[in-house]
Structures are given as C-alpha cells and as structure tokens.
Design an enzyme around this catalytic site. Structure first.
Site, PDB file in Angstrom:
ATOM      1  N   VAL A  13     -17.312  45.604  49.026  1.00 43.03           N
ATOM      2  CA  VAL A  13     -16.231  44.712  48.583  1.00 43.03           C
ATOM      3  C   VAL A  13     -15.926  43.636  49.623  1.00 43.03           C
ATOM      4  CG1 VAL A  13     -15.121  46.360  47.043  1.00 43.03           C
ATOM      5  CG2 VAL A  13     -14.446  46.278  49.453  1.00 43.03           C
ATOM      6  N   LYS A  15     -15.552  44.500  53.267  1.00 43.40           N
ATOM      7  CA  LYS A  15     -14.815  45.032  54.424  1.00 43.40           C
ATOM      8  C   LYS A  15     -15.348  44.493  55.744  1.00 43.40           C
ATOM      9  CE  LYS A  15     -15.499  49.406  53.748  1.00 43.40           C
ATOM     10  NZ  LYS A  15     -16.386  49.311  52.554  1.00 43.40           N
ATOM     11  N   THR A  16     -16.669  44.453  55.867  1.00 39.59           N
ATOM     12  CA  THR A  16     -17.260  44.024  57.139  1.00 39.59           C
ATOM     13  C   THR A  16     -16.977  42.552  57.403  1.00 39.59           C
ATOM     14  OG1 THR A  16     -19.005  45.680  56.881  1.00 39.59           O
ATOM     15  CG2 THR A  16     -19.387  43.916  58.478  1.00 39.59           C
ATOM     16  N   LYS A  37     -16.880  50.793  63.886  1.00 42.92           N
ATOM     17  CA  LYS A  37     -17.308  51.468  62.654  1.00 42.92           C
ATOM     18  C   LYS A  37     -17.592  52.926  63.007  1.00 42.92           C
ATOM     19  CE  LYS A  37     -19.091  51.253  58.318  1.00 42.92           C
ATOM     20  NZ  LYS A  37     -18.540  50.545  57.151  1.00 42.92           N
ATOM     21  N   SER A  41     -23.689  54.613  57.679  1.00 47.65           N
ATOM     22  CA  SER A  41     -24.910  55.080  57.025  1.00 47.65           C
ATOM     23  C   SER A  41     -25.754  53.863  56.662  1.00 47.65           C
ATOM     24  CB  SER A  41     -24.577  55.918  55.783  1.00 47.65           C
ATOM     25  OG  SER A  41     -23.806  55.163  54.866  1.00 47.65           O
ATOM     26  N   ASP A  54     -23.398  46.899  60.249  1.00 48.29           N
ATOM     27  CA  ASP A  54     -22.038  46.348  60.318  1.00 48.29           C
ATOM     28  C   ASP A  54     -21.687  45.925  61.738  1.00 48.29           C
ATOM     29  OD1 ASP A  54     -21.921  46.855  57.659  1.00 48.29           O
ATOM     30  OD2 ASP A  54     -20.443  48.470  57.767  1.00 48.29           O
ATOM     31  N   GLU A 113     -13.157  49.955  60.885  1.00 49.51           N
ATOM     32  CA  GLU A 113     -13.649  49.757  59.523  1.00 49.51           C
ATOM     33  C   GLU A 113     -14.151  51.070  58.948  1.00 49.51           C
ATOM     34  OE1 GLU A 113     -17.160  47.544  56.947  1.00 49.51           O
ATOM     35  OE2 GLU A 113     -16.915  47.020  59.066  1.00 49.51           O
ATOM     36  N   ALA A 115     -15.772  53.673  55.910  1.00 53.09           N
ATOM     37  CA  ALA A 115     -16.996  53.665  55.102  1.00 53.09           C
ATOM     38  C   ALA A 115     -16.609  53.755  53.634  1.00 53.09           C
ATOM     39  CB  ALA A 115     -17.887  54.839  55.495  1.00 53.09           C
ATOM     40  N   GLY A 116     -17.074  52.805  52.821  1.00 50.95           N
ATOM     41  CA  GLY A 116     -16.750  52.844  51.401  1.00 50.95           C
ATOM     42  C   GLY A 116     -15.256  52.756  51.161  1.00 50.95           C
TER      43      GLY A 116
END
EC number: 6.3.3.3
Length: 222
Positions: A13, A15-16, A37, A41, A54, A113, A115-116
């Site tokens: 979406v 985020k990074t 981070k 993955s 990332d 940040e 994950a997902g």
C-alpha cells in the site's frame, strides 16, 4: 524518545515510500532520524549477498546497513511467520525491542515499518504486528489505498488497532488520481467519519519513484 510505527491496511500500500518520505523530512530538518524494518521477508540476492529491499529504499535517504535497518532478513516473500519457518529462523520479539532501544541511543527519532498489515503474524498466531506495536509504544501511522475498497480495509484496521489499545496518529492515503475524483473524495470523508481518525496525508499515484521523489511535498499534508 520519539518515533512512529508505520503500518498499513494491506501489503504493497506504500508503507516503505511513506516511511522514506517521512525520514527525508526529518533529516532535512536536521533531526537525527532513522528507519527500521524489524522483519523483512522477500530478501533479494544481489552481488553475492541477501539484501533487504525496504532498507535499500531507506538508503536513498540515509546511510544505513541492512544489519542496522533490519533484525530478521528472510528469503521467502510471504507472511513473516511462515518465511521464518521456511528459513529455520526463530523470531524473538525481545530482540526486536532491544534493537529499537539500541537505535534510540544514536537517533532522536525512529520510524519503525511493520510487515504487511497490523494483524500479520510474526510468530504463528501468538505474536502479531499489533503486539509488537504495543511493546514499542510508538503512535501508529496507517497507510491506506485511495481506491475502491479502502473504506472497509481502513475501518477494520483502525478498529483492530483500537482493540489493542494502540494510539493512532493519523491515516495517510496513497495512490490518488490527479486531480482526486469524486469516489476518492468520498472515501476520505467516510473514513474520517467512521473512524474519528484524521486523514493527515494524501499522496498521488506514482508508477515508480526515484531518489528525487522521496520527499514529502507540503501539498500532501492535510
């Protein structure tokens, strides 16, 4: 110590990109800041080693190693709990918290940040991204899509975060048309009305982004 925990309504979406733009803003204000981070993955193999993609984006803003920018670098592009199993790695939440505390000794502001989304499991169903956010005590920034479907995703994310007692600083919506269309405008209105959380940023759609584009433009703030 100051910081934000950046999560999203889904994977991919933005985020990074949001994290890197916020980092650029802090650095430009001469604030000692970094991005982190905890679990990455989908590692990428480059020049004879695994790279955290990332963290590689963060490097467009500051000089940070994968070791400083990521605690667990996992190869398989899937949920962290499964990627860790495949790689034979045990994710220890205490190690992540200790890593953040170590960063706080060097930096005045830390952007974490996730994950997902916020319900993504790190250790099966016993420890989720939401639990990690609880341990770190940073306010949440929720990154959401601007497109159709975002009302449901965003409202559910906000309510889930509230159920964990998490403080939400605001919502940043990503991928708007230029100019915004009627549907996107209505998405903003309904999300704010239903969640009572402000939409603090509105980012236009970008097919990709360069080093020069990693900057938070003043017109994005709301």
């Amino acid at each position: 110590m100051k910081g934000f925990f950046i999560t999203g309504t889904d994977t991919d979406v933005g985020k990074t990109f949001v994290t890197a733009c916020m980092l650029r803003t802090l650095v430009d204000k001469r604030i000692r800041a970094t991005a982190y981070k905890p679990v990455q993955s989908g590692a990428q193999w480059r020049e004879g080693k695994w790279i955290a993609p990332d963290v590689d984006v963060y490097r467009k803003v500051i000089d940070v190693t994968d070791e400083d920018g990521c605690t667990y670098l996992l190869q398989t592009p899937c949920s962290p709990h499964l990627a860790a199993k495949i790689d034979g790695v045990t994710i220890e939440p205490d190690h992540i918290v200790a890593h953040v505390h170590q960063l706080q000794q060097t930096y005045d502001f830390v952007l974490v940040e996730g994950a997902g989304g916020i319900a993504v499991p790190l250790v099966d169903d016993s420890f989720l991204i939401a639990h990690l956010a609880q341990l770190l005590h940073f306010p949440l920034i929720i990154v959401a899509r601007a497109s159709v479907g975002t009302i449901n995703h965003t409202v559910l994310t906000v309510e889930y975060a509230k159920a964990f007692g998490l403080q939400i600083a605001g919502i940043i919506m990503n991928g708007f048309s230029t100019p915004k269309n009627e549907i996107e405008q209505e998405n903003i209105r309904m999300i704010e009305e239903m969640t009572h959380v402000p939409v603090i940023g509105e980012i236009p759609h970008m097919t990709n982004f360069s080093h020069q584009q990693i900057v938070w433009r003043k017109e994005w703030w709301q």
